[in-house]
Design an enzyme around this catalytic site. Sequence first.
Site, PDB file in Angstrom:
ATOM      1  N   GLU B 226      21.321  70.619  40.117  1.00  0.00           N
ATOM      2  CA  GLU B 226      22.498  71.421  40.500  1.00  0.00           C
ATOM      3  C   GLU B 226      22.719  71.252  42.002  1.00  0.00           C
ATOM      4  OE1 GLU B 226      21.075  75.424  39.767  1.00  0.00           O
ATOM      5  OE2 GLU B 226      19.772  74.508  38.276  1.00  0.00           O
ATOM      6  N   LYS B 228      22.786  72.600  45.726  1.00  0.00           N
ATOM      7  CA  LYS B 228      22.059  73.656  46.426  1.00  0.00           C
ATOM      8  C   LYS B 228      23.066  74.404  47.280  1.00  0.00           C
ATOM      9  CE  LYS B 228      18.170  74.617  49.455  1.00  0.00           C
ATOM     10  NZ  LYS B 228      18.852  75.854  49.856  1.00  0.00           N
ATOM     11  N   ARG B 233      20.129  83.962  48.611  1.00  0.00           N
ATOM     12  CA  ARG B 233      19.558  84.063  47.276  1.00  0.00           C
ATOM     13  C   ARG B 233      19.600  85.518  46.848  1.00  0.00           C
ATOM     14  NH1 ARG B 233      14.938  81.037  45.131  1.00  0.00           N
ATOM     15  NH2 ARG B 233      14.953  81.455  42.884  1.00  0.00           N
ATOM     16  N   ARG B 248      16.587  87.884  48.665  1.00  0.00           N
ATOM     17  CA  ARG B 248      15.313  87.161  48.716  1.00  0.00           C
ATOM     18  C   ARG B 248      14.282  87.925  49.533  1.00  0.00           C
ATOM     19  NH1 ARG B 248      13.188  82.269  50.022  1.00  0.00           N
ATOM     20  NH2 ARG B 248      11.464  83.361  50.962  1.00  0.00           N
ATOM     21  N   GLU B 276      22.971  82.731  43.677  1.00  0.00           N
ATOM     22  CA  GLU B 276      23.314  82.673  45.092  1.00  0.00           C
ATOM     23  C   GLU B 276      24.535  83.549  45.364  1.00  0.00           C
ATOM     24  OE1 GLU B 276      21.183  80.611  46.542  1.00  0.00           O
ATOM     25  OE2 GLU B 276      21.927  80.402  48.602  1.00  0.00           O
ATOM     26  N   LYS B 399      13.934  71.102  46.434  1.00  0.00           N
ATOM     27  CA  LYS B 399      15.249  71.124  47.102  1.00  0.00           C
ATOM     28  C   LYS B 399      15.391  69.817  47.875  1.00  0.00           C
ATOM     29  CE  LYS B 399      13.259  74.379  50.413  1.00  0.00           C
ATOM     30  NZ  LYS B 399      13.326  75.739  50.933  1.00  0.00           N
TER      31      LYS B 399
END
Lengths: 338, 529
Positions: B226, B228, B233, B248, B276, B399
């Site tokens: 996907e 980023k 987050r 987060r 996100e 990532k």
Amino acid sequence: MEFIRFTKKGIYCIPGKFYLDPWQPVDYAIISHGHADHARWGMKHYLCHDHSKPILQHRIGATIAVESMGYNVSKTVQGVKVSFHPAGHVIGAAQIRLEYKGRIVVFTGDYKTTPDGLNIPYEPVKCHTFITESTFGLPIYKWLPEATLQKHLHDWIATNQAQQKTSVFLGYSLGKAQRIMKLLEGVDAIYTHTAIHALNTIMAQAGVPLPETTLLSPDFDKKAVAGKLVILPPGLLGSKLLKRIPNAATALCSGWMQIRGNRRWKGVDAGFAVSDHADWNGLLTAVKASEAEKVYVTHGSQATFSKYLNGIGIPAAEVVTSYGDAALDGTPLTTDTV
Amino acid sequence: MKDFVSLINAIEITNKTTAKIEALIAYFDTASDKDKLWCIAIFTGKRPPRPVKSSWMKHWCAALVELPEWLFLECYSTVGDLGETLVLLLPEPTHQIDLSLSDWMTAIIDLKSKTEAEKKAFVMHAWSGLQLQERLIFNKLIGGSFRIGVSKKTLVNALAKRSGIDANQLMHSIIGHWDVHALTFEALLEGQHINYDNSKPYPFCLAYALEKPLLELGAPDAWQVEYKWDGIRGQIVKRHGEIYIWSRGEELVTQQFPELVKALTDFKDDFVIDGEILALKNNSVLLFNDLQKRLNRKHVSKQLLEAVPVGFYAYDILEYNAQDLRTMALEKRRGYLETLFASSTLSECLKIPPVLRFKTWEALHSIRDGARRLNAEGLMLKQKESSYHVGRKKGDWWKWKIAPLTIDAVMIYAQKGSGRRSSKYTDYTFAVKKDDGLVIIAKAYSGLTDKEISEVSKFVTKNAIEKFGPVRTVKPELVFEIAFEGIALSKRHKSGVALRFPRIKRWRRDKTVEDIDTIATVKRLIKAY
């Protein structure tokens, strides 16, 4: 103006053919005090106060041509009468008074108007032209009375000792360190770094009474130092030596610590506004006491302070000098001038 | 208030979170119940509205100390904080007022209904009766913001360490609705006013930065890839009709995003989803800079809601109707997520971003290079078989970020920072060459070390053209490499281009102003991607 000229090399006395605290090599330099931004390397001849002489020899070189005299004694150089007057800044610090054909100029070097129990206190000197420093030339700089300041330091030590911490003070080797020693006298054993110890020895030889201290040797006994008082030059913040001191709480001692942002920037455990410079009121008092017709403002808040003086009817102008560069005194930050 | 003053001093002087937590615990060990509650209220932004304007306080002080306004402003720009400037300028105290934190707060609340003259008398009396540090706290309590180095998370960690209660539960307790006068400290901590079962989040599953060639990851079809996204987050918890959004950093941020809460009420099911939080307008993702305008606000204005609408890109589901799905394979969880989103008429701000289709690792390179156009930071590579781990586990989630664009520019203006940075010139404006002169290209505030900032600051002090006020024009001499995430033509900028998220990559001491980029070369970057 007068018989003084501000040049690229320093403040120049035209008839006397000498410079005051020059920052480039010249033939004849009259030095206000031993800090590295005022007493520099490379002059053919130095004239300073008796107590500054061994400091200059220690810091610049044993073989320099240096002549000295006491406070309130005068000497004539090419028809200019030169004398030193207590500046109350650090040991041997002098205001330099020049008299020529009835006109008087005073150059303060760095000064502090309040007594610190260590140096001969500042004495105001009347003149026509007053050249003053302005390191702390803003009204936010107001130093605490010595006794209050001392109480703050002692309270901090007590808190540290209750938590089995060693109290480490950071301040310049020349002047600030001895000032801290005086403020801490009698509380507990004081250990000083080699650089400070060397200057202590010189001062003791010059007859300056200093509190008792122990040299913090490079291989110091951790157990002996634990919980005691240690004084280090500010450049050692973050050093291996500092890391070896058991359970250290660190405090920076500098006028800049008056501002929270500065205290926080340094990442120390405490910051105390211990300064050897005049605060705002000290500067104003000195300017007024000089009764000068014209004031020249050097290093610090020269633009602000001279604008303010003009506003209250005292003709003033700012002068660009190379003083106040603390990098010369062992740390890379401008705001760390003593 | 002396104990509270010592607490603030202890917190402020250190950068170490452990030391801050220790200081908080020490305070909670000795303070009275009401003081503790006020302390928590103040640190979590639950303060009474300010009864006195800061401009009044400024005038009262300047008149008292008889300073010209320009000098007052000069002091302010040196100190960088109004409350502190007042403290330093005011005369020595003449008496000593000893009141507890809660007494002061009560007095400040009572002040609201008083006349301006009564307010002035109150403030003057307080100023002359408090020591320097107490004065500063008083100024912060009565006016302005109370920004000190304690995050809600640090506060919660201290409370958790002292009480043994779960940190996330405490977060919910202190964020929730409560009134200092209506409950005890113990009751607040125990969470009698909340239902923690409804808000309880899961630990986030984290990814490592990809550090090996794609080929070593094995078969491409074992991976879900996907974009980023460059937002914050977030974990959305919806149970029994209640909605909670966790960041987060394990802070509850529900109130900051009213449009998300509104959109989530449309769902019938209960769930916990991971994704996100993004600034989202007309179906495209805005920059992180834009999103930042929405963060950490107590109240979100209508204007701001329209200017920077927020949305949520969901990429995982951890719980569905009370069933924990975390040990299930990602591929299966994705199925649940898609079903969940298909079952509701979705508002525009909730979306499942697509899984990217690719056949070979080779092809993924060009997909990644295109990420910038969507304001994405790069790609996320997740093993289809992976469960939802607690924390970081190497190998399952990677990532893969794109490298930033860079230019060389020269510094032309500098301004002092705020808070810890208020003593230094930390905010810079940069220029590139245009014809025979220079043109502003970007402002940047971050990227240098403290040591470098000190050095640059010293250069600014020495080379400034102005002598007064907060901004200094400096000789164009220091060259910096500026990194940024994107570039576009812009009519609002004099240079004709706008950089996205510019920051200082490094100080190019090896370069002079002669070596910096020209606006023409900068513009060429627009075509390059």
